[in-house]
Scaffold this active site. Structure first.
Site, PDB file in Angstrom:
ATOM      1  CE1 TYR A  42     -56.496 -14.773  -5.952  1.00 14.37           C
ATOM      2  CE2 TYR A  42     -58.480 -13.234  -6.194  1.00 14.37           C
ATOM      3  CZ  TYR A  42     -57.657 -14.152  -6.651  1.00 14.37           C
ATOM      4  OH  TYR A  42     -58.045 -14.598  -7.882  1.00 14.37           O
ATOM      5  CB  SER A  43     -52.150  -9.390  -2.616  1.00 12.53           C
ATOM      6  OG  SER A  43     -52.132  -9.419  -1.355  1.00 12.53           O
ATOM      7  CB  CYS A  82     -60.125  -4.183   3.667  1.00 13.04           C
ATOM      8  SG  CYS A  82     -61.790  -4.453   3.648  1.00 13.04           S
ATOM      9  N   GLY A  83     -59.882  -6.689   1.276  1.00 15.07           N
ATOM     10  CA  GLY A  83     -60.023  -8.158   1.184  1.00 15.07           C
ATOM     11  C   GLY A  83     -60.637  -8.701   2.060  1.00 15.07           C
ATOM     12  CB  SER A 105     -66.101  -8.238  -2.348  1.00 14.06           C
ATOM     13  OG  SER A 105     -66.606  -9.359  -2.044  1.00 14.06           O
ATOM     14  CG  ASN A 107     -69.239 -13.658  -1.045  1.00 16.72           C
ATOM     15  OD1 ASN A 107     -70.359 -13.420  -0.663  1.00 16.72           O
ATOM     16  ND2 ASN A 107     -68.930 -14.504  -1.813  1.00 16.72           N
ATOM     17  CB  CYS A 278     -50.818 -14.376 -13.899  1.00 17.35           C
ATOM     18  SG  CYS A 278     -52.119 -13.447 -14.136  1.00 17.35           S
TER      19      CYS A 278
END
Length: 301
Positions: A42-43, A82-83, A105, A107, A278
């Site tokens: 997610y980046s 760390c996603g 997070s 999740n 964005c």
């Protein structure tokens, strides 16, 4: 390696940061899967060469960061923010290193544990449900990909000092972050902060990334140098983020019915506004994405 003394952190501050992160990243794993690629990254991706798929470009972005760290087998890599675990997995598989991931997070923590457990290696792998403020173990290298936006301007000095102190003399770190420009910089380029732009920024920091605040590239460099790092010329990833956001938006739009089913129409509309907005502001050069490398004296010599 020098260990840094633990610095007390306000329980209220910690709780607030947990709530901020979980407000975004714990929406629904099924929802994010509808527009992310299989790596669940997610980046900003790195489309070099341009014909790469999104999945290939996400691996290219991870490799772009890792290749700047001079990783050697047996080293320990800390991944701050760390996603869903792709960077840690890539580091173990490519460089035979130990990895530690930090996330706020729940999740992401659960998924990272699954990802790390699936790697065929004897190296140490762990993911911790905590922020960088509470981490003081010695590590060899640090990577942080688009978590910096959540740290807060007032915490930058503490962040860079801590990272500097937990790495050895030849320590290296990369930080990738979306960035904004100072109004003076925008004016010099013939841009100005309009009411519409200010309203979109408010939308982002209240409804998409609660508590988030974008740095400027200059802030990332100056605070790093203040802590003792040498900082080579940062790399702009703006064209790559435009393409990433466009693909995410197109993919989510094509999965509209499924997205509404797993969340709600309100959540779907909010994220479409975020992704398309964005893309527009990156295209209009109001936003950028910087990859900054930080070298301790032993690495810079």
């Amino acid at each position: 390696m020098t260990r840094m003394a633990e610095k007390p952190i306000s329980p209220t501050k910690t709780r607030t940061r947990f709530e901020d992160i979980q407000a975004h990243y714990d929406v629904s794993d099924d929802f994010f899967a509808l527009f992310q690629d299989p790596t669940r990254t997610y980046s900003c991706a790195y489309f070099e060469p341009p014909e790469l798929t999104l999945e290939e470009a996400q691996y290219a972005k991870v490799d772009l960061n890792l290749d700047k760290l001079d990783l050697k087998p047996g080293m320990t890599l800390l991944d701050i923010g760390c996603g869903w675990g792709t960077t840690m997995r890539r580091a173990v598989e490519r460089f035979d290193v130990n990895v530690i991931g930090l996330t706020l997070s729940k999740n992401q923590h659960a998924r990272c544990e699954q990802v790390l457990a699936s790697i065929d290696t004897n190296r140490s792998r762990q993911v911790l449900l905590q922020g960088w403020e509470d981490f003081a173990e010695p590590v060899d290298r640090i990577v942080s990909i688009e978590a910096f936006e959540h740290f807060g301007h007032e915490n930058y000095d503490d962040f860079f000092k801590r990272c500097f102190n937990i790495m050895p003399a030849d320590g290296r770190m990369t930080v990738q972050s979306s960035v904004s420009y100072h109004p003076y910089e925008m004016a010099a380029r013939g841009k100005k902060l309009s009411f519409e732009t200010a309203r979109f920024i408010k939308f982002i920091v209240t409804e998409i990334f609660p508590g988030g605040r974008l740095p400027s590239t200059e802030m990332m460099v100056e605070h790093g140098e203040k802590a003792g790092f040498t900082v080579p010329e940062p790399l702009s990833l703006r064209p790559h983020y435009i393409k990433t956001l466009r693909i995410w938006g197109d993919t989510l739009q094509s999965n509209k019915d499924k997205a509404i089913e797993v969340t709600s129409e309100e959540v779907y509309n909010r994220y479409m506004k975020y992704l398309r907005g964005c893309e527009h502001y990156f295209t209009d050069e109001m936003l950028d994405c910087s990859l900054v490398t930080y070298l301790k004296p032993g690495a810079a010599a």
